[in-house]
Scaffold this active site. Sequence first.
Site, PDB file in Angstrom:
ATOM      1  N   GLU A   1      10.029  16.533  15.032  1.00  0.00           N
ATOM      2  CA  GLU A   1      10.411  16.359  13.636  1.00  0.00           C
ATOM      3  C   GLU A   1       9.618  17.339  12.769  1.00  0.00           C
ATOM      4  O   GLU A   1       8.391  17.265  12.698  1.00  0.00           O
ATOM      5  CB  GLU A   1      10.110  14.918  13.204  1.00  0.00           C
ATOM      6  CG  GLU A   1      10.700  14.567  11.865  1.00  0.00           C
ATOM      7  CD  GLU A   1      10.467  13.100  11.488  1.00  0.00           C
ATOM      8  OE1 GLU A   1       9.356  12.597  11.741  1.00  0.00           O
ATOM      9  OE2 GLU A   1      11.381  12.489  10.923  1.00  0.00           O
TER      10      GLU A   1
ATOM     11  N   CYS B   1      13.633  10.781   6.780  1.00  0.00           N
ATOM     12  CA  CYS B   1      13.583  10.366   8.191  1.00  0.00           C
ATOM     13  C   CYS B   1      14.933  10.563   8.849  1.00  0.00           C
ATOM     14  O   CYS B   1      15.017  10.941  10.006  1.00  0.00           O
ATOM     15  CB  CYS B   1      13.106   8.932   8.302  1.00  0.00           C
ATOM     16  SG  CYS B   1      13.943   7.844   7.164  1.00  0.00           S
TER      17      CYS B   1
ATOM     18  N   GLU C   1       9.609   2.132  11.146  1.00  0.00           N
ATOM     19  CA  GLU C   1      10.645   3.142  10.916  1.00  0.00           C
ATOM     20  C   GLU C   1       9.930   4.487  10.898  1.00  0.00           C
ATOM     21  O   GLU C   1       9.187   4.794   9.977  1.00  0.00           O
ATOM     22  CB  GLU C   1      11.357   2.831   9.588  1.00  0.00           C
ATOM     23  CG  GLU C   1      12.739   3.398   9.566  1.00  0.00           C
ATOM     24  CD  GLU C   1      12.733   4.816   9.107  1.00  0.00           C
ATOM     25  OE1 GLU C   1      12.625   5.713   9.983  1.00  0.00           O
ATOM     26  OE2 GLU C   1      12.800   5.039   7.904  1.00  0.00           O
TER      27      GLU C   1
ATOM     28  N   LYS D   1       0.878  -1.178   0.000  1.00  0.00           N
ATOM     29  CA  LYS D   1       0.000   0.000   0.000  1.00  0.00           C
ATOM     30  C   LYS D   1       0.909   1.219   0.000  1.00  0.00           C
ATOM     31  O   LYS D   1       1.375   1.677   1.047  1.00  0.00           O
ATOM     32  CB  LYS D   1      -0.902  -0.016   1.247  1.00  0.00           C
ATOM     33  CG  LYS D   1      -2.246   0.662   1.065  1.00  0.00           C
ATOM     34  CD  LYS D   1      -2.160   2.131   0.687  1.00  0.00           C
ATOM     35  CE  LYS D   1      -1.865   3.017   1.860  1.00  0.00           C
ATOM     36  NZ  LYS D   1      -1.616   4.429   1.456  1.00  0.00           N
TER      37      LYS D   1
HETATM   38  P1  NAD Z   1       1.665   8.675   7.646  1.00  0.00           P
HETATM   39  O1  NAD Z   1       2.479   7.963   8.664  1.00  0.00           O
HETATM   40  O2  NAD Z   1       0.248   8.958   8.011  1.00  0.00           O
HETATM   41  O3  NAD Z   1       1.658   7.846   6.262  1.00  0.00           O
HETATM   42  C1  NAD Z   1       2.590   6.850   5.926  1.00  0.00           C
HETATM   43  C2  NAD Z   1       1.848   5.692   5.256  1.00  0.00           C
HETATM   44  O4  NAD Z   1       0.893   5.159   6.174  1.00  0.00           O
HETATM   45  C3  NAD Z   1       1.031   6.101   4.006  1.00  0.00           C
HETATM   46  O5  NAD Z   1       1.049   5.053   3.059  1.00  0.00           O
HETATM   47  C4  NAD Z   1      -0.373   6.241   4.568  1.00  0.00           C
HETATM   48  O6  NAD Z   1      -1.373   6.066   3.601  1.00  0.00           O
HETATM   49  C5  NAD Z   1      -0.409   5.107   5.579  1.00  0.00           C
HETATM   50  N1  NAD Z   1      -1.405   5.261   6.642  1.00  0.00           N
HETATM   51  C6  NAD Z   1      -1.924   6.401   7.148  1.00  0.00           C
HETATM   52  N2  NAD Z   1      -2.829   6.119   8.113  1.00  0.00           N
HETATM   53  C7  NAD Z   1      -2.865   4.773   8.226  1.00  0.00           C
HETATM   54  C8  NAD Z   1      -3.593   3.874   9.069  1.00  0.00           C
HETATM   55  N3  NAD Z   1      -4.455   4.306   9.972  1.00  0.00           N
HETATM   56  N4  NAD Z   1      -3.370   2.549   8.923  1.00  0.00           N
HETATM   57  C9  NAD Z   1      -2.472   2.085   8.021  1.00  0.00           C
HETATM   58  N5  NAD Z   1      -1.781   2.887   7.190  1.00  0.00           N
HETATM   59  C10 NAD Z   1      -1.959   4.227   7.299  1.00  0.00           C
HETATM   60  O7  NAD Z   1       2.431   9.990   7.256  1.00  0.00           O
HETATM   61  P2  NAD Z   1       1.856  11.308   6.548  1.00  0.00           P
HETATM   62  O8  NAD Z   1       0.527  11.688   7.104  1.00  0.00           O
HETATM   63  O9  NAD Z   1       1.927  11.112   5.093  1.00  0.00           O
HETATM   64  O10 NAD Z   1       2.944  12.369   7.033  1.00  0.00           O
HETATM   65  C11 NAD Z   1       2.840  12.893   8.351  1.00  0.00           C
HETATM   66  C12 NAD Z   1       4.172  12.980   9.035  1.00  0.00           C
HETATM   67  O11 NAD Z   1       4.781  11.682   9.074  1.00  0.00           O
HETATM   68  C13 NAD Z   1       5.215  13.831   8.352  1.00  0.00           C
HETATM   69  O12 NAD Z   1       5.095  15.162   8.671  1.00  0.00           O
HETATM   70  C14 NAD Z   1       6.501  13.239   8.872  1.00  0.00           C
HETATM   71  O13 NAD Z   1       6.836  13.804  10.110  1.00  0.00           O
HETATM   72  C15 NAD Z   1       6.181  11.795   9.076  1.00  0.00           C
HETATM   73  N6  NAD Z   1       6.718  10.953   7.984  1.00  0.00           N
HETATM   74  C16 NAD Z   1       7.829  10.251   8.239  1.00  0.00           C
HETATM   75  C17 NAD Z   1       8.383   9.462   7.249  1.00  0.00           C
HETATM   76  C18 NAD Z   1       9.621   8.670   7.501  1.00  0.00           C
HETATM   77  O14 NAD Z   1      10.340   8.328   6.556  1.00  0.00           O
HETATM   78  N7  NAD Z   1       9.910   8.314   8.721  1.00  0.00           N
HETATM   79  C19 NAD Z   1       7.804   9.409   5.997  1.00  0.00           C
HETATM   80  C20 NAD Z   1       6.638  10.139   5.759  1.00  0.00           C
HETATM   81  C21 NAD Z   1       6.114  10.907   6.774  1.00  0.00           C
END
Ligand code: NAD
Length: 478
Positions: free
Chosen positions: A380, A281, A247, A172
């Site tokens: 972050e 990250c 991660e 996904k």
């Molecule tokens: P997120 O953690 O919500 O999304 C990451 C993935 O998880 C996406 O594929 C998303 O569709 C999925 N996801 C979201 N809600 C979910 C749920 N309830 N169950 C299962 N999967 C789910 O991140 P975001 O909203 O896109 O970004 C928000 C913050 O996350 C950013 O500001 C940043 O701080 C952090 N982030 C970190 C990384 C990293 O590499 N560590 C990457 C992206 C974002």
Amino acid sequence: MRAQHFIGNQWVAPANDETIAVVNPSTGLEFARIARGNAADIDAAVNAARKAFDTVWRRIGPVERGRILSRLGQLILENHESLTRIESQDTGKPLKQAAADITVCARYMEFYAGACDKLHGQTIPFLQGHTVLAVREPHGVTGHIIPWNYPAAMFGRSVAASLAAGNACVVKPAEDACLSYLKLAELAAEAGLPAGVLNIVTGYGREAGAALAEHPGIAHISFTGSPATGTAVAQAAARHHCPVTLELGGKSPQIVFDDVDLDAALPVIRNAIVQNSGQTCSAGSRLLVHSSRYEEVIERLARSFEAVTAGPADGDYDCGPLINATQLDRVKTFLARADADNIGFAAMGKLAPDAAQGGYFQPPVLLRDVPHKHTLAQDEVFGPVLVAMPFADEAEAVHLANDTAFGLVAGIWTRDGGRQMRLAHAFHGGQVFVNCYGAGGGIELPFGGVKQSGYGREKGLEGLLSFTTLKTITLNHG
Ligand code: NAD
């Protein structure tokens, strides 16, 4: 690009026939649509993966698995230019960054292709007349929930490792950036991956992502993203006793001592926060400098920040746009807070003349004398914002480096060998770089964090092991 899922090596319309707009971060304008997956789509993908695992994939030996991954790596290199353009338009990455990510994706294929037939088990000394084997086996069907910041690189890190270990995958990708996955899935089929071994379901996290995390047919989940979503995924997985690798980001320190070679260090320190517009990250987002060199470092780094231009991805500037309006708002809110709290803005980059009004641009910012407990120094930002603060001695450097909720990566800049090792051991985190820094790089190097940065390791051979389970076989042969 089709607004469809890729299940069983076929394009499949979403169960509810709904789609999601894909927006170009450089313009803020829609340029494509993707399928809006739901629980029914995830179920279909898990079933296809299970069937492929049971009937075909587990019977294919490691040598053939390696050949398929090797062909996929070759196809990625042959399609490098088109994949680069897709990744750049979808994520806003400058072309050179997107190109580097596609190369990294191909490297993962090469690395894990070569590892397929080297997953050795162990023999364990036991009672007289017994032989004990500990063998590595695939989990079965693994789930992969992918963020938007490094889609193609993450495909290599997470999906290639799982395939190499012999699993079938349901992926996904992030709703904000998943187009390269659709192309990569097509290439995987062309490389000879049997139908159902790799399935891509696009859609929102709260719908398709949540359905994947709670699906009882998933035997292991690899998640990269925010700590809050990581917690939700781990909780959903725990309900069906499914192991998870998390991660979750960081607030990684760059620790600069008085004996630093600044000519070597400063370009790396700048790049570690400008790369991918700070949406990494492992971005080096905190700068801790020995007080004797603090003013000099700030002054030189300020000049270098001011020379950075943020602009559209296809203009190939050093800094592209942020991924979406929410992310831009998040960064602007942090900067407004810094302003309200009288934190010093040491420097800011420029906006390119061809930067569209609707694009999500934030030129890089260097903030100085940031109080260590301030939100800018603890949380972050996930944008091109570097916070600097001085330290008096080694003990204070260690304290500042460790005193956040995160523990992912540290950069240590000193020529003193004893100090290098003391600091490397004293840092509570997953990776340490001495006189270098690898934000996002190093496919061979095990990677992951402690504390709110998550747990489990990916990349390198260690990453391969997390996509396996260990079985102990005891034979009594008298
Ligand atoms: P997120 O953690 O919500 O999304 C990451 C993935 O998880 C996406 O594929 C998303 O569709 C999925 N996801 C979201 N809600 C979910 C749920 N309830 N169950 C299962 N999967 C789910 O991140 P975001 O909203 O896109 O970004 C928000 C913050 O996350 C950013 O500001 C940043 O701080 C952090 N982030 C970190 C990384 C990293 O590499 N560590 C990457 C992206 C974002």
